[in-house]
Design a protein around this motif. Structure first.
Motif, PDB file in Angstrom:
ATOM      1  N   GLU A 169       2.201  -3.264  -2.024  1.00 16.32           N
ATOM      2  CA  GLU A 169       2.314  -3.245  -3.494  1.00 16.32           C
ATOM      3  C   GLU A 169       1.303  -2.268  -4.085  1.00 16.32           C
ATOM      4  O   GLU A 169       1.604  -1.544  -5.040  1.00 16.32           O
ATOM      5  CB  GLU A 169       2.081  -4.644  -4.069  1.00 16.32           C
ATOM      6  CG  GLU A 169       3.178  -5.652  -3.780  1.00 16.32           C
ATOM      7  CD  GLU A 169       3.069  -6.323  -2.401  1.00 16.32           C
ATOM      8  OE1 GLU A 169       2.223  -5.867  -1.587  1.00 16.32           O
ATOM      9  OE2 GLU A 169       3.830  -7.262  -2.137  1.00 16.32           O
ATOM     10  N   LEU A 170       0.107  -2.244  -3.519  1.00 15.89           N
ATOM     11  CA  LEU A 170      -0.902  -1.303  -4.027  1.00 15.89           C
ATOM     12  C   LEU A 170      -0.461   0.138  -3.768  1.00 15.89           C
ATOM     13  O   LEU A 170      -0.655   1.025  -4.598  1.00 15.89           O
ATOM     14  CB  LEU A 170      -2.261  -1.563  -3.352  1.00 15.89           C
ATOM     15  CG  LEU A 170      -2.998  -2.809  -3.857  1.00 15.89           C
ATOM     16  CD1 LEU A 170      -4.123  -3.200  -2.897  1.00 15.89           C
ATOM     17  CD2 LEU A 170      -3.560  -2.562  -5.265  1.00 15.89           C
ATOM     18  N   TYR A 171       0.140   0.351  -2.603  1.00  8.96           N
ATOM     19  CA  TYR A 171       0.616   1.702  -2.284  1.00  8.96           C
ATOM     20  C   TYR A 171       1.716   2.105  -3.268  1.00  8.96           C
ATOM     21  O   TYR A 171       1.722   3.236  -3.783  1.00  8.96           O
ATOM     22  CB  TYR A 171       1.132   1.767  -0.834  1.00  8.96           C
ATOM     23  CG  TYR A 171       1.545   3.175  -0.469  1.00  8.96           C
ATOM     24  CD1 TYR A 171       0.594   4.116  -0.099  1.00  8.96           C
ATOM     25  CD2 TYR A 171       2.882   3.575  -0.555  1.00  8.96           C
ATOM     26  CE1 TYR A 171       0.961   5.416   0.192  1.00  8.96           C
ATOM     27  CE2 TYR A 171       3.254   4.871  -0.267  1.00  8.96           C
ATOM     28  CZ  TYR A 171       2.293   5.786   0.106  1.00  8.96           C
ATOM     29  OH  TYR A 171       2.648   7.087   0.374  1.00  8.96           O
ATOM     30  N   ASP A 172       2.636   1.161  -3.562  1.00  8.07           N
ATOM     31  CA  ASP A 172       3.723   1.464  -4.505  1.00  8.07           C
ATOM     32  C   ASP A 172       3.151   1.798  -5.884  1.00  8.07           C
ATOM     33  O   ASP A 172       3.610   2.743  -6.544  1.00  8.07           O
ATOM     34  CB  ASP A 172       4.693   0.284  -4.625  1.00  8.07           C
ATOM     35  CG  ASP A 172       5.443   0.051  -3.317  1.00  8.07           C
ATOM     36  OD1 ASP A 172       5.446   0.964  -2.472  1.00  8.07           O
ATOM     37  OD2 ASP A 172       5.999  -1.060  -3.135  1.00  8.07           O
ATOM     38  N   LEU A 173       2.139   1.025  -6.305  1.00  3.69           N
ATOM     39  CA  LEU A 173       1.498   1.312  -7.597  1.00  3.69           C
ATOM     40  C   LEU A 173       0.853   2.702  -7.578  1.00  3.69           C
ATOM     41  O   LEU A 173       0.961   3.469  -8.543  1.00  3.69           O
ATOM     42  CB  LEU A 173       0.405   0.288  -7.886  1.00  3.69           C
ATOM     43  CG  LEU A 173       0.807  -1.012  -8.577  1.00  3.69           C
ATOM     44  CD1 LEU A 173      -0.415  -1.884  -8.789  1.00  3.69           C
ATOM     45  CD2 LEU A 173       1.489  -0.715  -9.925  1.00  3.69           C
ATOM     46  N   ALA A 174       0.179   2.985  -6.477  1.00  2.00           N
ATOM     47  CA  ALA A 174      -0.482   4.293  -6.361  1.00  2.00           C
ATOM     48  C   ALA A 174       0.549   5.413  -6.487  1.00  2.00           C
ATOM     49  O   ALA A 174       0.344   6.403  -7.197  1.00  2.00           O
ATOM     50  CB  ALA A 174      -1.239   4.393  -5.034  1.00  2.00           C
ATOM     51  N   GLN A 175       1.689   5.237  -5.838  1.00  2.00           N
ATOM     52  CA  GLN A 175       2.740   6.258  -5.913  1.00  2.00           C
ATOM     53  C   GLN A 175       3.255   6.397  -7.347  1.00  2.00           C
ATOM     54  O   GLN A 175       3.435   7.502  -7.853  1.00  2.00           O
ATOM     55  CB  GLN A 175       3.906   5.895  -4.982  1.00  2.00           C
ATOM     56  CG  GLN A 175       3.601   6.060  -3.521  1.00  2.00           C
ATOM     57  CD  GLN A 175       3.312   7.520  -3.141  1.00  2.00           C
ATOM     58  OE1 GLN A 175       2.158   7.949  -3.119  1.00  2.00           O
ATOM     59  NE2 GLN A 175       4.342   8.296  -2.878  1.00  2.00           N
ATOM     60  N   LYS A 176       3.454   5.247  -7.989  1.00  4.04           N
ATOM     61  CA  LYS A 176       4.021   5.244  -9.347  1.00  4.04           C
ATOM     62  C   LYS A 176       3.116   6.010 -10.320  1.00  4.04           C
ATOM     63  O   LYS A 176       3.589   6.697 -11.207  1.00  4.04           O
ATOM     64  CB  LYS A 176       4.202   3.785  -9.792  1.00  4.04           C
ATOM     65  CG  LYS A 176       4.822   3.596 -11.147  1.00  4.04           C
ATOM     66  CD  LYS A 176       5.196   2.123 -11.343  1.00  4.04           C
ATOM     67  CE  LYS A 176       5.515   1.844 -12.810  1.00  4.04           C
ATOM     68  NZ  LYS A 176       5.562   0.407 -13.077  1.00  4.04           N
ATOM     69  N   TYR A 177       1.796   5.866 -10.131  1.00  2.00           N
ATOM     70  CA  TYR A 177       0.865   6.486 -11.088  1.00  2.00           C
ATOM     71  C   TYR A 177       0.169   7.712 -10.496  1.00  2.00           C
ATOM     72  O   TYR A 177      -0.873   8.135 -10.990  1.00  2.00           O
ATOM     73  CB  TYR A 177      -0.169   5.456 -11.552  1.00  2.00           C
ATOM     74  CG  TYR A 177       0.459   4.392 -12.414  1.00  2.00           C
ATOM     75  CD1 TYR A 177       0.608   4.580 -13.785  1.00  2.00           C
ATOM     76  CD2 TYR A 177       0.958   3.225 -11.847  1.00  2.00           C
ATOM     77  CE1 TYR A 177       1.216   3.620 -14.583  1.00  2.00           C
ATOM     78  CE2 TYR A 177       1.568   2.254 -12.634  1.00  2.00           C
ATOM     79  CZ  TYR A 177       1.686   2.453 -13.997  1.00  2.00           C
ATOM     80  OH  TYR A 177       2.293   1.500 -14.781  1.00  2.00           O
ATOM     81  N   ASP A 178       0.724   8.234  -9.414  1.00  2.00           N
ATOM     82  CA  ASP A 178       0.168   9.430  -8.785  1.00  2.00           C
ATOM     83  C   ASP A 178      -1.328   9.260  -8.468  1.00  2.00           C
ATOM     84  O   ASP A 178      -2.165  10.100  -8.820  1.00  2.00           O
ATOM     85  CB  ASP A 178       0.387  10.637  -9.728  1.00  2.00           C
ATOM     86  CG  ASP A 178       0.085  11.939  -9.001  1.00  2.00           C
ATOM     87  OD1 ASP A 178       0.168  11.941  -7.768  1.00  2.00           O
ATOM     88  OD2 ASP A 178      -0.268  12.931  -9.692  1.00  2.00           O
ATOM     89  N   ALA A 179      -1.625   8.120  -7.858  1.00  2.00           N
ATOM     90  CA  ALA A 179      -3.022   7.838  -7.473  1.00  2.00           C
ATOM     91  C   ALA A 179      -3.159   7.964  -5.959  1.00  2.00           C
ATOM     92  O   ALA A 179      -2.164   7.981  -5.225  1.00  2.00           O
ATOM     93  CB  ALA A 179      -3.394   6.418  -7.907  1.00  2.00           C
ATOM     94  N   ILE A 180      -4.410   8.074  -5.514  1.00  2.00           N
ATOM     95  CA  ILE A 180      -4.675   8.154  -4.070  1.00  2.00           C
ATOM     96  C   ILE A 180      -5.270   6.814  -3.634  1.00  2.00           C
ATOM     97  O   ILE A 180      -6.245   6.342  -4.236  1.00  2.00           O
ATOM     98  CB  ILE A 180      -5.650   9.308  -3.758  1.00  2.00           C
ATOM     99  CG1 ILE A 180      -5.011  10.631  -4.171  1.00  2.00           C
ATOM    100  CG2 ILE A 180      -6.045   9.312  -2.283  1.00  2.00           C
ATOM    101  CD1 ILE A 180      -5.960  11.809  -4.147  1.00  2.00           C
TER     102      ILE A 180
END
Ligand SMILES: Cc1ncc(COP(=O)(O)O)c(C=O)c1O
Length: 369
Positions: free
Chosen positions: A176-187
């Protein structure tokens, strides 16, 4: 001088004084989760390396005379093993985290970090230039709110978590954290200190099945791997940035080559049939303990006792009964949550654990009463 004496006395009054002790009794404390640190195969590898004339010290920084084929071989192996372009080996995991957070994050960046993240990450963020934003432990809504709030002001936005938390023994919701990171262009930066060797299909850690894009992982080598050091796994550009600008890497003597040889050998064990069996044995011990104590089912089981002095008292009673278990107090854990940190390993036998719980239970019942 008077000041030090006084502040030590204050620590004693608050039940927070610490001193070094040698280990004794059944190991319920170490991070040697797979029992590798005295493994005959690692001893043999050490003897072979010494007999073949390996340098005992590295002789300097990696960028000067300290670079050794043993470091390079370990890095090439671990990059492939963990599925990244490159990896970089540091003398400790603490140094690796500190280097990462002080070097890669600029003053234009924001890093969202879990409230229970390890001191090495906190210190790196504190000493670095990026804005650090503490997020409630494992709270996905809080992460998303913070991403929404800070995404536009940040040049780059990072999320820093542990995959398995060192003092609470619970897992991060990594997918879920990875999906959030992808959604907001985060690393996403995942500290796999306590998962490396133990969790994931083949002991690669909890992030084993995540795509590698916009992901970095840190693997410490002094816990399940039984030796010492920290491997940062990332893209080639990130590793080259660390080599060129990370002060803890540049201005520090490289790890002894023997240390790198032994970590490489420990990975061979992780990959072997024996490594797999040890992992499975540990998982089944974790499941048994989970059925008695509840919790996340990892090898780290917090037994929260509250008051510092009570935690010290219970730890000391259990030590006298032959169990090496320690009290963990603030600031390592939040105020009011002093605890025993029960750390399971693959060599523990059932009888010893049963005996431990027999000795522990009266203290838990006292607490409940
Ligand atoms: C989550 C976490 N990260 C990093 C470290 C630091 O690793 P090392 O002990 O190799 O310095 C630790 C060690 O306690 C840890 O628990």
């Amino acid at each position: 001088m008077h000041y030090f004496k006084k502040s030590l006395e204050q620590l004693k009054e608050r039940g927070r004084y610490r001193s070094l002790t040698l280990s004794e009794g059944i190991d319920l404390t170490s991070n040697d989760y797979l029992g590798f640190r005295d493994h005959p195969k690692l001893r043999e590898a050490a003897l072979r390396a010494i007999e073949s004339g390996i340098d005992l010290g590295s002789g300097g920084s990696r960028l000067l005379r300290g670079n050794h084929s043993a470091h390079e071989e370990l890095e090439a192996f671990s990059a492939e093993f963990f599925g990244y372009e490159r990896s970089l080996y540091f003398v400790t995991g603490f140094q690796a985290n500190y280097a990462l957070f002080t070097t890669l994050l600029t003053r234009h960046d924001v890093v969202l970090y879990d409230s229970l993240i390890h001191a090495s990450v906190k210190d790196g963020i504190h000493a670095g230039h990026a804005k650090g934003v503490k997020v409630e432990h494992n709270d996905l809504n809080a992460y998303e709110d913070a991403l929404k709030r800070f995404r536009d002001e940040a040049q780059q936005i990072f999320i820093a978590v542990e995959s398995l938390y060192s003092m609470d023994g619970d897992f991060a919701p990594l997918q879920e954290l990875y999906d959030l990171a992808q959604k907001y262009d985060a690393i996403l930066i995942v500290d796999e200190a306590h998962a490396t060797g133990v969790w994931g299909e083949s002991g690669k850690g909890c992030a084993e099945s995540l795509p590698r894009e916009n992901l970095m992982t840190l693997h410490t080598c002094g816990k399940a791997l039984g030796i010492a050091g920290g491997l940062v796994c990332a893209s080639g550009n990130i590793i080259d940035t660390l080599i060129n600008t990370a002060r803890p890497f540049i201005y520090s003597t490289a790890p002894p080559p023997l240390q790198a040889v032994l970590v490489r050998e420990a990975f061979r064990l992780v990959q072997s049939e024996e490594g797999k069996e040890r992992r499975q044995r540990l998982h089944s011990i974790c499941n048994n303990v989970k059925s008695q104590m509840g919790g996340a089912g990892s090898q780290i089981v917090p037994i929260i006792l509250g008051e510092d002095s009570h935690a010290v008292f219970v730890a000391s009673a259990l030590q006298k009964a032959g169990f090496d278990i320690r009290a963990i107090r603030p600031p390592t854990v939040p105020e009011g949550s002093a605890r025993l940190r029960l750390s399971l390993n693959a060599d523990l036998d059932k009888e010893a654990l049963d005996q431990f719980f027999v000795h522990l239970m009266p203290y838990l019942q006292d607490q409940a009463a």
